[in-house]
Write a protein that holds these residues in place. Structure first.
Motif, short mmCIF file in Angstrom:
data_model
loop_
_atom_site.label_atom_id
_atom_site.label_comp_id
_atom_site.label_asym_id
_atom_site.label_seq_id
_atom_site.Cartn_x
_atom_site.Cartn_y
_atom_site.Cartn_z
N VAL A 180 0.84 -1.21 0.00
CA VAL A 180 0.00 0.00 0.00
C VAL A 180 0.87 1.25 0.00
CG1 VAL A 180 -1.65 1.36 1.35
CG2 VAL A 180 -1.97 -1.10 1.11
N GLY A 181 1.88 1.28 0.88
CA GLY A 181 2.78 2.43 0.94
C GLY A 181 3.52 2.65 -0.36
N PHE A 182 3.94 1.56 -0.99
CA PHE A 182 4.68 1.67 -2.25
C PHE A 182 3.80 2.26 -3.35
CE2 PHE A 182 5.73 -0.22 -6.39
CZ PHE A 182 7.02 0.26 -6.55
N PHE A 183 2.60 1.72 -3.54
CA PHE A 183 1.74 2.18 -4.63
C PHE A 183 1.27 3.62 -4.43
CE2 PHE A 183 1.12 -2.43 -5.47
CZ PHE A 183 1.54 -2.41 -6.80
N LEU A 184 1.01 3.99 -3.17
CA LEU A 184 0.58 5.36 -2.90
C LEU A 184 1.64 6.37 -3.32
CD1 LEU A 184 -1.26 5.24 0.55
CD2 LEU A 184 -2.23 5.86 -1.67
N THR A 185 2.90 6.10 -2.93
CA THR A 185 3.97 7.07 -3.19
C THR A 185 4.58 6.90 -4.58
OG1 THR A 185 5.41 5.57 -1.95
CG2 THR A 185 4.62 7.52 -0.81
N ALA A 186 4.55 5.70 -5.13
CA ALA A 186 5.13 5.47 -6.46
C ALA A 186 4.32 6.16 -7.55
CB ALA A 186 5.24 3.98 -6.74
N TYR A 187 3.00 6.24 -7.36
CA TYR A 187 2.15 6.80 -8.40
C TYR A 187 1.67 8.22 -8.08
CZ TYR A 187 2.24 2.11 -10.28
OH TYR A 187 2.68 0.92 -10.80
N ILE A 188 2.01 8.69 -6.90
CA ILE A 188 1.71 10.09 -6.54
C ILE A 188 3.03 10.69 -6.06
CG2 ILE A 188 0.24 11.65 -5.22
CD1 ILE A 188 -1.70 9.36 -4.78
N ASP A 189 3.81 11.24 -7.01
CA ASP A 189 5.20 11.62 -6.75
C ASP A 189 5.35 12.58 -5.57
OD1 ASP A 189 6.01 10.04 -8.80
OD2 ASP A 189 6.16 11.65 -10.27
N TRP A 190 4.42 13.52 -5.43
CA TRP A 190 4.60 14.52 -4.39
C TRP A 190 4.47 13.95 -2.98
CZ3 TRP A 190 0.47 15.30 -1.14
CH2 TRP A 190 -0.78 14.90 -1.60
N LEU A 191 4.00 12.71 -2.87
CA LEU A 191 3.88 12.08 -1.55
C LEU A 191 5.21 11.52 -1.05
CD1 LEU A 191 0.51 10.09 -1.64
CD2 LEU A 191 1.06 12.10 -0.26
N ILE A 192 6.19 11.37 -1.95
CA ILE A 192 7.43 10.68 -1.57
C ILE A 192 8.13 11.34 -0.38
CG2 ILE A 192 9.77 10.13 -2.34
CD1 ILE A 192 8.62 9.40 -5.04
N PRO A 193 8.42 12.67 -0.41
CA PRO A 193 9.10 13.25 0.76
C PRO A 193 8.27 13.13 2.04
CG PRO A 193 8.34 14.97 -0.73
CD PRO A 193 8.21 13.68 -1.46
N TYR A 194 6.95 13.25 1.91
CA TYR A 194 6.09 13.08 3.09
C TYR A 194 6.15 11.64 3.60
CZ TYR A 194 3.95 17.57 1.81
OH TYR A 194 3.72 18.90 1.52
N GLY A 195 6.13 10.71 2.66
CA GLY A 195 6.16 9.30 3.05
C GLY A 195 7.45 8.91 3.71
N LEU A 196 8.58 9.36 3.15
CA LEU A 196 9.88 9.03 3.73
C LEU A 196 10.03 9.60 5.14
CD1 LEU A 196 12.12 9.65 0.59
CD2 LEU A 196 11.70 7.44 1.68
#
Length: 243
Positions: A180-196
């Motif tokens: 779930v975490g991978f697909f959310l951030t992989a396909y919504i680029d702007w979520l990556i810094p928030y996710g990390l």
């Protein structure tokens, strides 16, 4: 996709691998228990401060990193406040054996969700090695956790083999959370810094709220400190040579 699946499975199964010694051991000393907890705290600290947060800053801005980190801490705080938490060493509470064991199982399973999300989000970052490093850190944290929970369940008169199976299953939720975490951030680029940074915040909360206090509760502070530093150095070496 393959990498995140492998990383999530390995980090999740480490809970069961860590529980295997329950088949052969009846007791673990407080000193070794505290050293294991502190060692994993050192590993997670290195992963959070030297991998996740720098990667979040590379993929975004400081305010994104700060927001994500605070959200990670807030999420773990909310979970802790709303999920019954019984320390595995406490056996004198007025709770029936079956109920106590169930509460520990449910609490551990739910607390593993942010850890699985951390692994999945890390694999979605531009640096592929970040996912591997976080999976290693979470795996090392899961192993002693799995052993201690299986030991608790065995002490509650649950068959050792069932204790091993239950401990393994509580970690399996990380596989789903990782995807779930991978697909959310992989396909919504702007979520990556928030996710990390969310992953970093969750790990820092676990370190300071759970691992370090529990490793200092039985008079083994000095040994726990040494183990914490060894865990730091261990993960720094991995980041330096393989990151």
């Amino acid at each position: 996709m393959t990498s995140v699946l492998i990383g999530s499975v390995l980090s999740a199964l480490s809970t069961g691998l860590g529980a295997i010694p329950i088949l052969f051991l009846q007791h673990v000393t407080h000193r070794w228990r505290d050293m294991l907890l502190a060692f994993t705290a050192g590993i997670m600290m290195s992963a959070a401060l030297m991998s996740l947060i720098p990667e979040a800053l590379l993929n975004g801005h400081f305010y994104q990193m700060a927001i994500g980190l605070i959200l990670g801490v807030a999420t773990l705080t909310t979970l802790e406040k709303n999920i019954p938490h019984i320390d595995i060493e406490q056996t004198n509470k007025n709770v029936h054996i079956e109920e106590k064991a169930l509460l520990v199982i449910v609490a551990l399973t739910l607390h593993n969700i942010p850890e699985g999300l951390s692994v999945g989000v890390s694999y979605a970052s531009t640096a592929s090695e970040t996912g591997n490093l976080v999976a290693i850190a979470i795996g090392f944290q899961n192993a002693p956790e799995g052993f201690l929970v299986a030991l608790f369940l065995a002490n509650q008169r649950i068959n050792k083999y069932w204790a091993l199976i239950i401990a393994t299953l509580t970690g399996a939720v990380e596989i789903v959370a990782g995807l779930v975490g991978f697909f959310l951030t992989a396909y919504i680029d702007w979520l990556i810094p928030y996710g990390l940074s969310f992953a970093a915040g969750a790990m820092l909360f676990i370190i300071y709220k759970e691992l370090i206090p529990e490793s200092h509760g039985d008079g083994n502070e000095r040994y726990a400190t040494y183990a914490f530093i060894l865990g730091l150095l261990f993960m720094i070496a991995i980041i330096n040579y393989f990151g």
